[in-house]
Design a protein around this motif. Structure first.
Motif, mmCIF file in Angstrom:
data_model
loop_
_atom_site.group_PDB
_atom_site.id
_atom_site.type_symbol
_atom_site.label_atom_id
_atom_site.label_comp_id
_atom_site.label_asym_id
_atom_site.label_seq_id
_atom_site.Cartn_x
_atom_site.Cartn_y
_atom_site.Cartn_z
ATOM 1 N N ALA A 17 16.634 28.384 14.521
ATOM 2 C CA ALA A 17 17.569 29.287 13.848
ATOM 3 C C ALA A 17 17.292 30.764 14.118
ATOM 4 N N TYR B 40 20.453 23.580 17.161
ATOM 5 C CA TYR B 40 19.739 24.122 16.001
ATOM 6 C C TYR B 40 18.259 23.747 16.001
ATOM 7 N N VAL C 154 23.214 23.736 7.904
ATOM 8 C CA VAL C 154 23.633 25.072 8.334
ATOM 9 C C VAL C 154 24.958 25.482 7.702
#
Length: 452
Positions: free
Chosen positions: A240, A231, A419
């Motif tokens: 992202a 990420y 997330v």
């Protein structure tokens, strides 16, 4: 999964560490050795010293009862005591206890840290810089180890075990479906395999694949990249907006709700499904997972193996010629408050090279490790080696190329966990994909900004 650590405890650790350890080089015996002893143990000190290894890894997992006596045989001047931070092997609880120990007068000598917990503790002065020890020991770090452990330009630990990811497959189910063990496949092939391996309905339905609710699964296809495979990018900023993250979330939702080849997400969270149970109870034919599952594939006292497990590399991304996997090492270092730093370093160096191979439970970050020999050791040490397909395992471990793996930022866990709620909204059809990606990017970027 690991959670965000208490900033209060870590802050307390920092304040007391600074006052107790100064620049992190305090304590006695803090100088590097004058002779080249690091991995040899041929020149024992005049008197015996005792050092403790503080870790969350239980003996069942790490085989300390086998490893420590072997070290002491070749280093008779050093006695090593195991300081198990949590009886259940809980890494989160262990790190909380470690922070309290760092802020007290408790003995700390050798410290083992999980993948995303290393940089934060190196940054607050918990660990001793190792460059002088390595220099006196007479080797070049990059020739000996597969991953870079530098934090702020300094080496504070050596990599101990090193996890790679792959796919476990029920060999009997593959044979039943007329499918070969994959050796060169893509994520589209993975989806097709899942469809062909799905069978039945209701509570006894067998799914082609099980995709767990860890945030690692939301980024599965990112893991197949040679770099920027999490990420966070290598520079610590949000990753992202990489289109592969979007593609992976779309794949998960499609498999769960269109193809119905993977367990529905609401069932995973409401029924608290466990990946070991789903796979070993024959409720899922494939399981993407880390290589700690090699030994378990031969069964455990809790869950016996009743079928042969085959292995395949993580599927390739379209356009890639190789199978990549991120490498996720654990880290072992010397406490900056240890009174026996040289002795602690000698164990760290020995363990992160030949010691891990003696244990025979996990794969090594040592560049000179013989992977095929280690595979044999791990398989032969499992409960039932006949339930592990050795040929496919060796192929997978030698074919998989380690992706670039910089030391995770101290906020890596916080970014990863941010997330989860957004990804869940998308998978549960409560938010569209573009909004989801935008929100994930914002949340990760906020985490980065708040930690700068």
């Amino acid at each position: 999964m690991k959670k965000k650590l208490s900033t209060t405890v870590v802050g307390l650790s920092l304040a007391l560490l600074v006052s107790a350890c100064g620049s992190g080089n305090g304590g006695t015996n803090s100088a590097a050795p004058e002779s080249n002893q690091g991995n040899k143990g041929t020149e024992p000190a005049a008197e015996q010293v005792t050092v403790k290894i503080s870790t969350w890894q239980t003996d069942a997992k790490a085989k300390w009862s086998t490893i420590i006596p072997e070290f002491e045989k070749s280093h008779p001047n050093i006695k090593v005591e195991l300081d198990l931070l949590n009886e259940k092997g809980d890494s989160i609880a262990s790190m909380q206890k470690l922070d309290l120990m760092a802020a007290s007068d408790d003995q700390l000598d050798i410290i083992e840290l999980p993948y995303t917990n290393y940089s934060q503790r190196a940054d607050i002065g918990l660990l001793e810089p190792l460059e002088s020890y390595i220099e006196k020991d007479g080797y070049k770090y990059e020739d000996e180890y597969l991953v870079d452990t530098k934090v702020n330009g300094k080496i504070y630990a050596l990599p101990s075990s090193m996890q790679r990811w792959f796919v476990l497959l029920n060999k009997e189910m593959l044979d039943e479906a007329g499918l070969p063990v994959p050796t060169d496949w893509t994520w589209s092939d993975f989806e097709e395999y899942a469809q062909k391996l799905t069978q039945g309905e209701g509570a006894t339905k067998r799914y082609g694949a099980y995709l767990h609710n860890w945030p690692d699964y939301f980024q599965l296809q990112l893991m197949s990249k040679p770099a920027d495979n999490t990420y966070l990018k290598a520079d610590g900023t949000s990753n992202a907006t990489d289109p592969i993250l979007k593609a992976n979330l779309e794949m998960m939702k499609k498999m769960m709700y269109e193809d119905k080849s993977a367990n529905m997400y609401e069932d995973i969270i409401s029924q608290k499904l466990a990946y070991r149970n789903q796979y070993f109870n024959k409720l899922a034919a494939m399981l993407p997972m880390g290589d700690w599952m090699v030994a378990e594939s031969g069964g455990t006292d809790t869950i016996p193996a009743t079928f042969v497990t085959a292995f395949a590399p993580l599927p390739k991304l379209d356009g890639e010629s190789k199978h990549y996997s991120p490498v996720q090492p654990t880290y072992m270092g010397v406490s900056s408050k240890s009174k026996n730093k040289q002795a602690a370093y000698e164990f760290v160096r020995w363990y992160t090279s030949e010691g891990l191979e003696i244990g025979g439970r996990v794969f090594s970050g040592w560049a000179k490790s013989d992977t095929n020999k280690l595979v044999d050791t791990i398989v032969n040490g499992s409960k039932d080696p006949s339930k592990i397909d050795l040929e496919s395992l060796k192929y997978t471990m030698t074919t998989t190329v380690p992706g670039n793996a910089p030391v995770p930022e101290k906020y890596a866990d916080e970014a990863k966990n941010s997330v989860i709620p957004e990804a869940e909204l998308y998978i549960l059809n409560k938010q569209d994909i573009d909004t989801t990606i935008s929100n994930i990017d914002k949340k990760i970027s906020d985490v980065v900004k708040n930690n700068q």
